[in-house]
Design a protein around this motif. Structure first.
Motif, PDB file in Angstrom:
ATOM      1  N   LEU A 121       0.616  -1.151   0.264  1.00 22.60           N
ATOM      2  CA  LEU A 121      -0.353  -0.274   0.285  1.00 22.60           C
ATOM      3  C   LEU A 121       0.939   1.282   0.074  1.00 22.60           C
ATOM      4  N   ALA A 122       1.741   1.198   0.877  1.00 22.61           N
ATOM      5  CA  ALA A 122       2.837   2.281   0.549  1.00 22.61           C
ATOM      6  C   ALA A 122       2.878   2.105  -0.638  1.00 22.61           C
ATOM      7  N   VAL A 123       4.043   1.601  -1.733  1.00 22.69           N
ATOM      8  CA  VAL A 123       4.677   1.915  -3.019  1.00 22.69           C
ATOM      9  C   VAL A 123       3.342   2.308  -3.956  1.00 22.69           C
ATOM     10  N   VAL A 124       2.229   1.692  -4.296  1.00 24.22           N
ATOM     11  CA  VAL A 124       1.178   1.480  -5.289  1.00 24.22           C
ATOM     12  C   VAL A 124      -0.366   2.484  -4.957  1.00 24.22           C
ATOM     13  N   GLY A 125      -0.076   3.031  -3.314  1.00 28.64           N
ATOM     14  CA  GLY A 125      -1.468   3.794  -2.979  1.00 28.64           C
ATOM     15  C   GLY A 125      -1.885   3.127  -2.294  1.00 28.64           C
ATOM     16  N   ILE A 126      -3.266   3.142  -1.763  1.00 26.29           N
ATOM     17  CA  ILE A 126      -4.622   2.857  -0.558  1.00 26.29           C
ATOM     18  C   ILE A 126      -4.922   1.680  -1.581  1.00 26.29           C
ATOM     19  N   VAL A 127      -5.767   3.013  -2.747  1.00 27.35           N
ATOM     20  CA  VAL A 127      -6.812   2.381  -3.168  1.00 27.35           C
ATOM     21  C   VAL A 127      -6.485   1.315  -4.121  1.00 27.35           C
ATOM     22  N   PRO A 128      -5.118   1.137  -5.349  1.00 22.29           N
ATOM     23  CA  PRO A 128      -4.684   0.248  -6.140  1.00 22.29           C
ATOM     24  C   PRO A 128      -4.901  -0.930  -5.420  1.00 22.29           C
TER      25      PRO A 128
ATOM     26  N   VAL B 150      -2.890   7.363  -1.257  1.00 26.02           N
ATOM     27  CA  VAL B 150      -4.176   7.215  -1.855  1.00 26.02           C
ATOM     28  C   VAL B 150      -3.857   6.321  -3.277  1.00 26.02           C
ATOM     29  N   THR B 151      -3.156   7.423  -4.047  1.00 22.33           N
ATOM     30  CA  THR B 151      -2.828   6.253  -5.183  1.00 22.33           C
ATOM     31  C   THR B 151      -1.812   6.830  -5.740  1.00 22.33           C
ATOM     32  N   ALA B 152      -0.831   5.937  -5.891  1.00 18.58           N
ATOM     33  CA  ALA B 152       0.505   6.648  -6.248  1.00 18.58           C
ATOM     34  C   ALA B 152       1.663   6.548  -7.469  1.00 18.58           C
ATOM     35  N   SER B 153       2.357   7.185  -8.316  1.00 19.82           N
ATOM     36  CA  SER B 153       2.847   6.133  -9.754  1.00 19.82           C
ATOM     37  C   SER B 153       3.988   6.297  -9.517  1.00 19.82           C
ATOM     38  N   SER B 154       4.221   4.932  -9.780  1.00 19.99           N
ATOM     39  CA  SER B 154       6.098   4.303  -9.516  1.00 19.99           C
ATOM     40  C   SER B 154       6.591   3.784 -10.874  1.00 19.99           C
ATOM     41  N   ASN B 155       7.606   3.784 -11.334  1.00 16.62           N
ATOM     42  CA  ASN B 155       8.363   3.093 -12.198  1.00 16.62           C
ATOM     43  C   ASN B 155       8.248   1.588 -12.021  1.00 16.62           C
TER      44      ASN B 155
ATOM     45  N   VAL C 261      -3.192   2.459   7.801  1.00 18.00           N
ATOM     46  CA  VAL C 261      -3.507   4.477   8.192  1.00 18.00           C
ATOM     47  C   VAL C 261      -2.934   4.107   9.519  1.00 18.00           C
ATOM     48  N   TYR C 262      -3.003   3.066  10.717  1.00 15.18           N
ATOM     49  CA  TYR C 262      -1.878   3.633  11.608  1.00 15.18           C
ATOM     50  C   TYR C 262      -0.749   3.544  11.125  1.00 15.18           C
ATOM     51  N   ILE C 263       0.208   3.015  10.351  1.00 15.43           N
ATOM     52  CA  ILE C 263       1.693   2.940  10.627  1.00 15.43           C
ATOM     53  C   ILE C 263       2.236   4.472   9.225  1.00 15.43           C
ATOM     54  N   GLY C 264       1.490   4.111   8.198  1.00 13.89           N
ATOM     55  CA  GLY C 264       1.798   4.831   7.230  1.00 13.89           C
ATOM     56  C   GLY C 264       2.744   3.946   6.191  1.00 13.89           C
ATOM     57  N   ASN C 265       3.172   5.095   5.188  1.00 11.93           N
ATOM     58  CA  ASN C 265       4.715   4.883   4.387  1.00 11.93           C
ATOM     59  C   ASN C 265       5.467   4.823   4.842  1.00 11.93           C
ATOM     60  N   THR C 266       6.129   4.248   6.420  1.00 10.16           N
ATOM     61  CA  THR C 266       6.985   4.132   6.704  1.00 10.16           C
ATOM     62  C   THR C 266       6.809   2.775   7.442  1.00 10.16           C
ATOM     63  N   VAL C 267       5.841   1.893   6.971  1.00  6.99           N
ATOM     64  CA  VAL C 267       5.129   0.480   7.661  1.00  6.99           C
ATOM     65  C   VAL C 267       6.469  -0.444   6.665  1.00  6.99           C
ATOM     66  N   GLN C 268       7.219  -1.157   7.672  1.00  6.61           N
ATOM     67  CA  GLN C 268       7.664  -2.374   7.211  1.00  6.61           C
ATOM     68  C   GLN C 268       7.300  -3.517   6.795  1.00  6.61           C
TER      69      GLN C 268
END
Length: 454
Positions: free
Chosen positions: A73-80, A218-223, A281-288
């Motif tokens: 979820l942290a890489v591509v976003g929660i929705v995708p 929510v959504t993220a662009s990535s290679n 949701v409770y940890i965020g983009n730093t989730v391991q």
């Protein structure tokens, strides 16, 4: 070529593959069940209920794979990511249906290797059988590593990790020893319960200790590399279909197998989605990855302590699967399968020991083992869980329902089956590419450790 004679099986015309010239193909694809039922047999195999099968499936599939999902979820976003998790759960149910139908039409299929022999011949049988054993051994090694991580966390890194792998391997060996899966069913119930409880404890721990200032996407662009690397986590979290043939072969009523598949995919899909969303949701983009390492130490220890039983049972079940495939391949329909013979028990024990020993050695001696698990999943699980199901449908429609005309009369089913094959091929190629690139990057960045170290 003259058409094969047909008769009725499960209400459908069945091709008599005994018309083939080799006894081996008669044994792999004929109407004779892989396990004969006879009251005089000392070892009875066809004893599992669909409820027991569903618990064994949940215990094996919903295991350490769930711990890597929140990081996607942290890489591509929660929705995708959530859409992908739900879609793959539904897709996995569809491919399970195709696999189960194939098994019901070919009762003597015990493994993916047997299915490959029916569809493609002896080379496919050896490749798919090897892949099943290899993936099961790698899966066992992965569970041993998770067990080692749990014990290391509980002991505050107070014991050499190499010794912990050996200890957990010994426990997995004992778990794998029962000859029939019904003897493992009660542990399947316990294992499914503890991994579910561990997931809830982790979510409670994350909710009670939210990361201050966390960021959510929510959504993220990535290679492509980063995106597909994240996608592989939910893709392979459902990778347990390779065991279906073996489990269904020991069911009292194989026609109830779809009930077990519904339970598995329904539970896994909902649990995966809820766990991933709450943790993210409770940890965020730093989730391991594993997500438990993002929890405060006390919560991480509590969760690992509960989940440990599942990791150990899954390692034993993977080993049992690999040993069962080889054992039945050697002694199919012989007295050593059904009786407590010295030779039978000696070979069975050696196979279980060899499976655990190889898994433990790989985990200890191969610094890039965690990356090799990704390659094994890409090469084999992509086909076992997804791609091969399309071939199953095409084969049976062609041979049982009118050949090319049968396929033409079912354009939607034919199209979906072909797309399923293409999806499996894409996951295989892209997953292998990502895994190899990870290995190259790990060596370049000095992240690869040394073998046989604590």
């Amino acid at each position: 070529m003259a058409p094969h004679p047909t008769y009725e099986v499960h209400g459908e015309p069945y091709v008599d593959e005994k018309a083939s010239t080799t006894p081996e193909k008669q044994d792999s694809g004929g109407s004779r069940d892989v396990f004969a039922e006879d009251d005089v047999h000392q070892i009875q195999y066809k004893t599992l209920s669909w409820q027991a099968v569903s618990l064994l499936m949940i215990a094996e599939i919903v295991s350490n794979g769930i711990l890597s999902l929140p990081s996607a979820l942290a890489v591509v976003g929660i929705v995708p990511a959530v859409i992908l998790i739900v879609f793959l759960g539904i897709f996995g149910l569809y491919t399970a249906k195709l696999l189960i139908d194939f098994k019901l039409n070919h009762p003597n299929v015990h493994t993916m290797g047997d299915a490959g022999y029916i569809m493609f011949g002896p080379v496919a049988r050896e490749v798919l059988a090897f892949g099943t054993v290899a993936f099961a051994v790698f899966g066992s090694g992965s569970e041993l590593l998770s067990s080692q991580q749990a014990l290391s966390t509980l002991s505050n890194q107070g014991m050499c990790s190499m010794y912990l792998v050996i200890i957990t391997g010994a426990i997995a060996f004992l778990i794998s020893l029962p000859r029939t899966l019904d003897r493992l069913a009660w542990m399947g119930l316990l294992s499914a319960a503890v991994i579910t409880l561990a997931g809830f404890i982790a979510m409670i721990g994350a909710g009670a200790n939210p990361v201050p200032g966390r960021s959510l996407t929510v959504t993220a662009s990535s290679n492509f590399f980063d995106a597909f690397l994240a996608v592989t986590n939910p893709v392979f979290a459902y990778a347990g279909h390779f065991m279906f043939f073996i489990l269904i072969s020991e069911m009292r009523r194989p026609e109830d197998a779809m009930k077990a598949a519904w339970c598995l995919q329904g539970f896994a899909t909902v649990f995966y989605a809820v766990f991933s969303i709450v943790m993210y949701v409770y940890i965020g983009n730093t989730v391991q990855s594993p997500a438990l390492f993002s929890l405060p130490p006390a919560w991480a220890k509590a969760t690992f302590a509960i989940a440990l039983a599942n990791f150990l049972f899954s390692a034993g079940l993977y080993t049992h699967t690999a040993a069962k495939l080889v054992f039945v391949r050697i002694f199919r329909h012989s007295e050593h399968v059904y009786s407590h013979t010295l030779l039978g028990w000696t070979i069975w024990t050696l196979l279980c020991f060899a499976g655990v020993a190889i898994a433990a050695i790989l985990a200890i001696a191969v610094p890039i083992f965690s990356y090799l698990i990704g390659i094994a999943a890409a090469l084999f699980a992509a086909w076992y869980t997804y791609g091969l199901a399309g071939f199953f449908w095409l084969h049976d429609v062609y041979h049982l329902k009118g050949g090319v005309d049968g396929l033409k009369r079912r354009p939607i089913g034919t199209t979906v089956a072909v797309l399923t094959i293409i999806a499996g091929a894409f996951i295989c190629v892209a997953g292998t590419y990502v895994s190899i690139k990870l290995i190259v990057g790990a060596y370049a960045n000095g992240q690869v450790g040394r073998p046989f170290v604590c």
